[in-house]
Design a protein around this motif. Structure first.
Motif, short mmCIF file in Angstrom:
data_model
loop_
_atom_site.label_atom_id
_atom_site.label_comp_id
_atom_site.label_asym_id
_atom_site.label_seq_id
_atom_site.Cartn_x
_atom_site.Cartn_y
_atom_site.Cartn_z
N ARG A 266 0.83 -1.21 0.00
CA ARG A 266 0.00 0.00 0.00
C ARG A 266 0.87 1.27 0.00
O ARG A 266 0.56 2.24 -0.69
N HIS A 267 1.94 1.23 0.77
CA HIS A 267 2.86 2.37 0.80
C HIS A 267 3.47 2.60 -0.58
O HIS A 267 3.59 3.75 -1.03
N GLU A 268 3.83 1.51 -1.25
CA GLU A 268 4.43 1.62 -2.58
C GLU A 268 3.47 2.26 -3.57
O GLU A 268 3.85 3.14 -4.36
N VAL A 269 2.20 1.85 -3.53
CA VAL A 269 1.20 2.37 -4.46
C VAL A 269 0.89 3.83 -4.20
O VAL A 269 0.78 4.64 -5.12
N THR A 270 0.78 4.19 -2.92
CA THR A 270 0.39 5.57 -2.58
C THR A 270 1.55 6.55 -2.55
O THR A 270 1.34 7.76 -2.42
N SER A 271 2.78 6.05 -2.66
CA SER A 271 3.94 6.95 -2.60
C SER A 271 4.30 7.56 -3.94
O SER A 271 5.25 8.32 -4.04
N GLY A 272 3.54 7.22 -4.98
CA GLY A 272 3.78 7.81 -6.29
C GLY A 272 4.55 6.94 -7.25
O GLY A 272 4.85 7.36 -8.36
N ALA A 273 4.87 5.71 -6.84
CA ALA A 273 5.64 4.81 -7.70
C ALA A 273 4.77 4.20 -8.78
O ALA A 273 5.27 3.62 -9.74
N ILE A 274 3.45 4.32 -8.63
CA ILE A 274 2.50 3.72 -9.55
C ILE A 274 1.59 4.81 -10.12
O ILE A 274 1.31 5.82 -9.47
N SER A 275 1.12 4.61 -11.35
CA SER A 275 0.23 5.57 -12.00
C SER A 275 -0.97 5.90 -11.12
O SER A 275 -1.65 5.01 -10.63
N SER A 276 -1.23 7.18 -10.91
CA SER A 276 -2.32 7.60 -10.02
C SER A 276 -3.68 7.16 -10.55
O SER A 276 -4.62 6.94 -9.77
N SER A 277 -3.82 7.02 -11.86
CA SER A 277 -5.10 6.63 -12.45
C SER A 277 -5.49 5.20 -12.09
O SER A 277 -6.67 4.83 -12.15
N LEU A 278 -4.50 4.40 -11.70
CA LEU A 278 -4.76 3.01 -11.36
C LEU A 278 -4.70 2.76 -9.85
O LEU A 278 -4.85 1.61 -9.41
N MET A 279 -4.48 3.82 -9.09
CA MET A 279 -4.24 3.66 -7.66
C MET A 279 -5.38 2.93 -6.95
O MET A 279 -5.17 2.00 -6.18
N ASP A 280 -6.62 3.36 -7.22
CA ASP A 280 -7.77 2.76 -6.53
C ASP A 280 -7.89 1.27 -6.85
O ASP A 280 -8.13 0.45 -5.94
N ASN A 281 -7.74 0.92 -8.13
CA ASN A 281 -7.84 -0.49 -8.52
C ASN A 281 -6.74 -1.33 -7.87
O ASN A 281 -6.98 -2.46 -7.43
N LEU A 282 -5.54 -0.77 -7.81
CA LEU A 282 -4.42 -1.51 -7.23
C LEU A 282 -4.59 -1.68 -5.72
O LEU A 282 -4.28 -2.74 -5.17
N LEU A 283 -5.10 -0.64 -5.05
CA LEU A 283 -5.36 -0.76 -3.62
C LEU A 283 -6.45 -1.79 -3.35
O LEU A 283 -6.37 -2.56 -2.39
N ASP A 284 -7.48 -1.79 -4.20
CA ASP A 284 -8.54 -2.81 -4.06
C ASP A 284 -7.97 -4.21 -4.28
O ASP A 284 -8.35 -5.16 -3.58
N LEU A 285 -7.06 -4.33 -5.24
CA LEU A 285 -6.44 -5.62 -5.53
C LEU A 285 -5.62 -6.11 -4.35
O LEU A 285 -5.70 -7.29 -3.96
#
Length: 226
Positions: A69-88
């Motif tokens: 979760r820290h990796e996704v929300t820290s900006g390492a991942i495209s923001s447009s996919l953040m919600d889907n990735l957090l759900d995953l």
């Protein structure tokens, strides 16, 4: 001049790398499911031992959940996919949470409740069906593992269909177990009835999570490859 195609390829590599690393979750889920099977086969013997193994797997999953979760929300991942990735990530961790919930329920029931012979017969019949569900869950998790490492969308679709087919089979097994407990409700206490029905629903939920994960991965892959 900014090369947007090059930047997109960097993003795709980062997101695919994350999906691949998330594939450790279904492998851990398979290990937890194997220990649940051993609990059901051996109950009431050794249930505490297997419960501790499942608990340790769930604890490791929680630690991984925080890091992902820290990796996704820290900006390492495209923001447009953040919600889907957090759900995953949540769905992947949920598999381990549910297996631990199940192991605790099996552990508590078999340690603290003394059954009559009729209740043991009903329990054993239901437990054999639960083992069938968990074997199916292991197959489904194997497909989830493949999907998280897959680059071919057509192969991903095939794996999704296999998961859906397994889930439909398990749904029928779950319904049969619930029907069985109602038919035998006069032979068992309410506690036994509730125990078996709770496990039936919780184990069926594991297959629903596998379906949800496959759908989320497919959605993410369509977004990064379009």
């Amino acid at each position: 001049m900014v090369n947007y195609n090059f930047l997109k390829r960097i993003l795709v590599v980062g997101e695919k790398n994350l999906l691949s690393r998330l594939s450790v979750y279904p492998l851990m889920g398979i290990e937890s499911s194997s220990n649940l099977i051993l609990m059901l086969k051996n109950a009431p013997s050794d249930v505490e031992k297997y419960n501790e193994i499942v608990r340790s797997i769930e604890k490791k999953g929680d630690e991984m959940d925080i890091d992902f979760r820290h990796e996704v929300t820290s900006g390492a991942i495209s923001s447009s996919l953040m919600d889907n990735l957090l759900d995953l990530i949540e769905k992947c961790d949920d598999i381990l949470d549910k297996t631990y919930f199940t192991s605790r329920e099996i552990n508590r029931f078999n340690i603290h409740y003394k059954m009559t012979e009729e209740e043991k017969n009903v329990r054993d019949h239901a437990y054999n069906s639960f083992i069938t569900i968990l074997e199916a869950n292991k197959k489904s998790l194997d497909f989830v593992h493949s999907i998280l490492n897959e680059n071919d969308l057509s192969k991903m679709k095939e794996d999704r269909k296999n998961i859906e087919a397994i889930e439909e089979q398990v749904d029928e097994i779950k319904d049969n177990i619930i029907d069985f407990t109602y038919l035998n409700s006069t032979k068992i206490s309410y506690l036994v009835f509730e125990h078996l029905n709770t496990l039936a629903h919780k184990l069926d939920d594991l297959l629903d999570d596998c379906e949800d994960i496959s759908d989320l991965v497919f959605t993410i892959m369509l977004a990064v490859t379009s």
